[in-house]
Design an enzyme around this catalytic site. Sequence first.
Site, PDB file in Angstrom:
ATOM      1  N   SER A   1       0.830  -1.199   0.000  1.00 25.34           N
ATOM      2  CA  SER A   1       0.000   0.000   0.000  1.00 25.34           C
ATOM      3  C   SER A   1       0.873   1.261   0.000  1.00 25.34           C
ATOM      4  CB  SER A   1      -0.948  -0.036   1.204  1.00 25.34           C
ATOM      5  OG  SER A   1      -1.928   0.965   1.124  1.00 25.34           O
TER       6      SER A   1
ATOM      7  N   ASP B   1      -9.197  -4.823  -5.646  1.00 22.33           N
ATOM      8  CA  ASP B   1      -8.699  -3.798  -4.727  1.00 22.33           C
ATOM      9  C   ASP B   1      -8.771  -2.434  -5.407  1.00 22.33           C
ATOM     10  OD1 ASP B   1      -7.465  -2.400  -2.724  1.00 22.33           O
ATOM     11  OD2 ASP B   1      -5.485  -3.304  -3.001  1.00 22.33           O
TER      12      ASP B   1
ATOM     13  N   HIS C   1      -7.825  -5.537   0.009  1.00 19.13           N
ATOM     14  CA  HIS C   1      -6.571  -4.781   0.137  1.00 19.13           C
ATOM     15  C   HIS C   1      -5.591  -5.428   1.122  1.00 19.13           C
ATOM     16  CE1 HIS C   1      -4.008  -1.273  -0.137  1.00 19.13           C
ATOM     17  NE2 HIS C   1      -4.079  -1.066   1.171  1.00 19.13           N
TER      18      HIS C   1
END
Length: 431
Positions: free
Chosen positions: A221, A284, A340
């Site tokens: 991320s 995602d 995610h």
Amino acid sequence: MAISLPKTFLSINHQLDNHHVLPSEKCCPVSFSDQKSHLGRTKSMEFATRPPRVPRVLSKTSESLSSIINELEKERKAKEEDIAAGKEEERRVADVWTEIHGQDDWVGMNANWIGYVAVSNDEISKSLGRRDITIAWRGTVTRLEWIADLMDFLKPISSNKIPCPDSTVKVESGFLDLYTDKDENCRFCKFSAREQILTEVKRLLEMYQDEEISINITGHSLGSALAILSAYDIVETGVNVLKDSRAVPVSVFSFSAPRVGNVRFKERIETLGVKVLRVVNVHDIVPKSPGLFFNENVSPMLMKLAEGLPWSYSHVEVELALDHKNSPFLKQTGDLTCAHNLEAHLHLLDGYHGRSHRFVLASGRDPALVNKASDFLKDHYLVPPYWRQDENKGMVRNNDGRWMQPERPKLDDHPEDIHHHLKQLGLASEH
């Protein structure tokens, strides 16, 4: 550059408090499973970032901004009068427990551990055929980092003193600020994450300059964006070039990476020879941002017209697209955080054998890890959701059998030779 808000908001004083920065006592080499790690640890260096500063304002939606400010000002004056009269209410541990453990990260948090550098030991280096330096960045944790994630306008990468011959090479401003920001009054972030990374990589390359070396950078991320940014920085500044003119290869393995920069940044990082593999889950939403409207998927003509806009982004290098619907272990859910989740990505990667092949776990990675911080496994596997937690909330038993908070580890702020390497890199003038 710190995040700024309108002057009508109340400002707060950020001070470093021992209660707020709680780095772990041990730093483990990077490992994508809970099995025995593949990198031995000769020395690992944790590094910290200074989060952007934003004020916290408690307000009532039914009132105007001016009335809110007046009410808060009255409360402040009343509290000052109570303190002067000795009427300040005593704070209880139960009232400040989250603050002690750094969970109230709107205030009081000046620094936050965000990653580390590790190097393979002799045994693993022999099996690899080279000495491997790994840099690992964690994903978004604090609410201030979420705000940095949302600062999605582009700015020239050279504006934060990262060298670049092309002023049109731009990256997301929030990522860039987290990477380069620092506070000389803070013990743990008086050097930026960039300076900590470059100096430690420089030190390790000098230590092992007579060997074959590689540099691998990973992250999830937000950490993926910082991994790509730091990989570019290492090569652009020439830190990876040894004294005998050998260039150490730099690679990035990212998980659920957002777009980092514009098409010029994509072209520049590819020209420099940085290899990037982006592992994503097709469900995602994070890899689809920023640049929801102007990105690598639109027509080249439209991208050319939008090139000067501050929201025109492009992904870099190669993408490995995974689909959590292919896993027989995972349930259908509308929870976007599941798609995610890093453990879910590692699970999908373990079972992936090609687009037309059946999903089969290959490494023996435990599927229960998926539910460590999510509710994603099918119920018949009988794995409780969000099962990972600190044992006894960190309380330990002393020699007398009493439960207590353990002694806080005494941590070094920065390596003693960091100034030496900063001078070699030409960054010493900034201190």
